[in-house]
Design an enzyme around this catalytic site. Structure first.
Site, PDB file in Angstrom:
ATOM      1  CE1 TYR A   1      -4.091  -1.980   0.493  1.00 24.23           C
ATOM      2  CE2 TYR A   1      -2.577  -3.379   1.720  1.00 24.23           C
ATOM      3  CZ  TYR A   1      -3.794  -3.194   1.080  1.00 24.23           C
ATOM      4  OH  TYR A   1      -4.702  -4.216   1.031  1.00 24.23           O
TER       5      TYR A   1
ATOM      6  CG  ASP B   1       0.221   2.495   4.163  1.00 29.20           C
ATOM      7  OD1 ASP B   1      -0.349   2.473   5.269  1.00 29.20           O
ATOM      8  OD2 ASP B   1       1.261   1.857   3.914  1.00 29.20           O
TER       9      ASP B   1
ATOM     10  CB  SER C   1      -7.240  -3.514 -20.505  1.00 28.63           C
ATOM     11  OG  SER C   1      -7.918  -4.333 -21.444  1.00 28.63           O
TER      12      SER C   1
END
Length: 575
Positions: A189, A204, A262
């Site tokens: 993160y 984070d 994608s």
């Protein structure tokens, strides 16, 4: 994936790697795709834009090249790189345009496009009235003394130019990694948005402590710190009870994880990058973000998007719905999608997934490889290169076994069927591409043919004038979807329940038409292949409604303390 970053740096506008969006990740087909074919696509697109800018503004080619560069941001030295490219290639482009040749001829003359021996000539625009050989010989004579021709013939590659080396390296790293490049504590993160940062998975809140990250069960009810980054922590001074315990205990928090391609990552090239009538400085403000996100926009995707949609429709992503249902789910999302991903390589993507069976909350995992098992770069006999039902069965079982060893008990996995891609040709083939709208000279049929000829088509099976091939591709996709359905009906796992949902595109089309829209408006305008933001959000709405109706336990309970959480913690630190 065959060096998809190279096309990105022919010019800053060559951020159009249609190749990176789909079948380029078939690891078992080495050497089938050449990076210079992508460079050819990029050259033709950029030279076309230069020509059209001169036309719209009634200016010289030199002025139009400088105008294009002036639109680009300084960030990542994009503007500087553009001016350097003009310095290197501009004089030859001007000489060639003075002879009234089109972008195909310019790019073949400068040898960014090359006709391979024994292969057909690949071109986007109609061929010149004179023979191609004669036209090309005349054009080459014009630039034969040019020093730049020694460079293009050397095969050194655009990234050997000193002023582009740094950009190349950064883009290459961004595409290669499926975990944040900027991650001090290596907990997967980040506090940085792009380069696989919090646009892809929850931000984070302490990048120097690997025990602090979104999705974990609270440490000591987060009385003293926000260990799971959901913005709920501390102790209520009125009764001494930790807020996390008071507001989240028993609320069944859960995260959302997408294993996708994608489409799931929301591959998107803004049409204004190619539509000169709309082009301005504002058109390219998002270019640095797009570059460092692999031309994906997961922050606006249908599964994990958290930013306000630019489409102005009311539907929200799956993540935002889960967050609204239970604000304890704040920031618990992971978009583990990659351009070109399929069942063949999904197991490797799981290595970048962050979930601890003992320390983390359960998760809803959506497997949505909707096209690349039937889409591949083969020009001849693409059907033989498609994943078979037997191969898919084996690939998905390996993936599910890997998930069973990663996910906490009480998780859920939803297998999503493959797309119905025949819709693409039926809807778009006679329409003008953004590049062809000014002069009515480029249709999607021409684009599909050009990409197919170069063997860089995202999906030659569906993006083809061959009706039989389109039907065979759809048939295989249906077989693979049925295989996923059978797996969901017959397999049981210790740590998660398993479900299947069809890719019901027709339902999305009908819903969009009820809202006054047209079917073609659901497809990405530039690549003519991917579902766009509106389509992705409508798919999210469809998935949510079906899961809520058929398997409501998957979504968890509504948290009655949501109003109190908002009152005490506001936006919970945002995203």
């Amino acid at each position: 994936m065959k060096s998809p970053w190279r096309i990105l740096v022919v010019s800053p506008l060559l951020l159009l790697p249609l190749h990176s969006s789909t079948s380029r990740a078939h690891d078992n087909q080495p050497g089938t795709i050449r990076s210079d074919h992508y460079t050819c696509v990029g050259c033709v697109l950029v030279v076309s834009v230069i020509e059209q800018l001169a036309q719209v503004h009634n200016s010289t080619v030199q002025a139009s090249m400088e105008r294009l560069c002036s639109y680009l941001p300084e960030e990542w030295v994009l503007k500087t790189a553009c001016y350097m490219m003009v310095h290197v290639f501009g004089a030859d482009i001007i000489k060639l345009f003075d002879k009234d040749v089109n972008a195909d001829v310019v790019c073949h003359t400068l040898e960014f496009c090359k006709q391979e021996p024994g292969q057909p000539l690949c071109h986007l625009y109609p061929l010149p009235k004179e023979s191609w050989k004669f036209t090309l010989e005349k054009a080459r004579h014009i630039v034969k003394q040019s020093p730049i021709m020694k460079y293009t013939r050397s095969g050194a590659g655009i990234c050997s130019l000193p002023f582009l080396a740094k950009i190349c390296q950064k883009i290459k790293l961004a595409i290669k990694n499926s975990v944040p490049i900027k991650d001090v504590d290596s907990d997967k993160y980040s506090i940085f948005p792009t380069l696989r940062g919090y646009h892809w998975r929850g931000r984070d809140c302490n990048d120097s402590d690997k025990t602090v990250y979104p999705g974990r069960r609270p440490d000591n009810w987060d009385a003293h710190r926000d260990s799971n980054c959901n913005g709920i922590w501390g102790v209520d001074p009125k009764d001494g009870i930790p807020y996390e315990k008071k507001f989240c205990e028993g609320s069944q928090p859960r995260g959302i994880i997408l294993l996708g391609d994608s489409a799931g990552a929301h591959f998107h090239i803004p049409p204004e990058w190619l539509t000169v009538s709309q082009m301005s400085v504002n058109s390219f403000l998002n270019l640095p973000t797009a570059v460092t996100n692999e031309l994906d926009w997961p922050q606006l995707s249908g599964t994990t998007g958290f930013l306000d949609s630019a489409s102005k429709i009311k539907e929200n992503s799956i993540y935002l719905r889960l967050r609204k249902r239970n604000r304890c789910n704040h920031r618990d999302y992971q978009n583990i999608s990659k351009n070109g991903a399929s069942s063949r390589n999904v197991k490797s993507l799981i290595e970048s997934l962050s979930r601890n069976q003992l320390l983390d909350h359960p998760a809803i995992v959506i497997y949505a490889m909707i096209g690349n098992d039937v889409c591949n770069g083969r020009k001849t006999d693409p059907v033989s290169a498609m994943t078979t039902p037997e191969q898919l069965y084996a690939n998905v079982l390996k993936m599910l076994e890997a998930l069973n060893s990663h996910l906490p008990t009480g998780s859920h996995v939803i297998l999503y069927g493959l797309a119905h891609g025949a819709f693409l040709w039926d809807t778009l083939h006679s329409r003008y591409h953004p590049l062809g709208q000014l002069n009515k000279d480029v249709t999607y049929t021409q684009l599909y043919s050009f990409l197919g000829c170069l063997q860089v088509s995202p999906c030659p099976g569906w993006m083809s004038a061959n009706e039989t091939l389109r039907a065979l591709t759809s048939e295989r996709a249906q077989q693979l979807s049925e295989t996923l359905r059978k797996i969901a009906a017959s397999k049981k796992f210790t740590n998660f329940n398993l479900f299947y949902l069809d890719f019901a595109f027709q339902e999305v089309v009908e819903e969009w038409q009820k809202m006054g829209g047209q079917p073609w408006e659901l497809i990405e305008a530039v690549d003519g292949f991917h579902p766009n933001e509106v389509a992705l959000l409508l798919f999210a709405d469809q998935l949510w409604e079906k899961v809520q109706r058929q398997w409501p336990d998957v979504l968890g309970k509504e948290n009655p303390f949501n109003p109190q959480i908002e009152e005490v913690f506001g936006d919970q630190g945002g995203h």
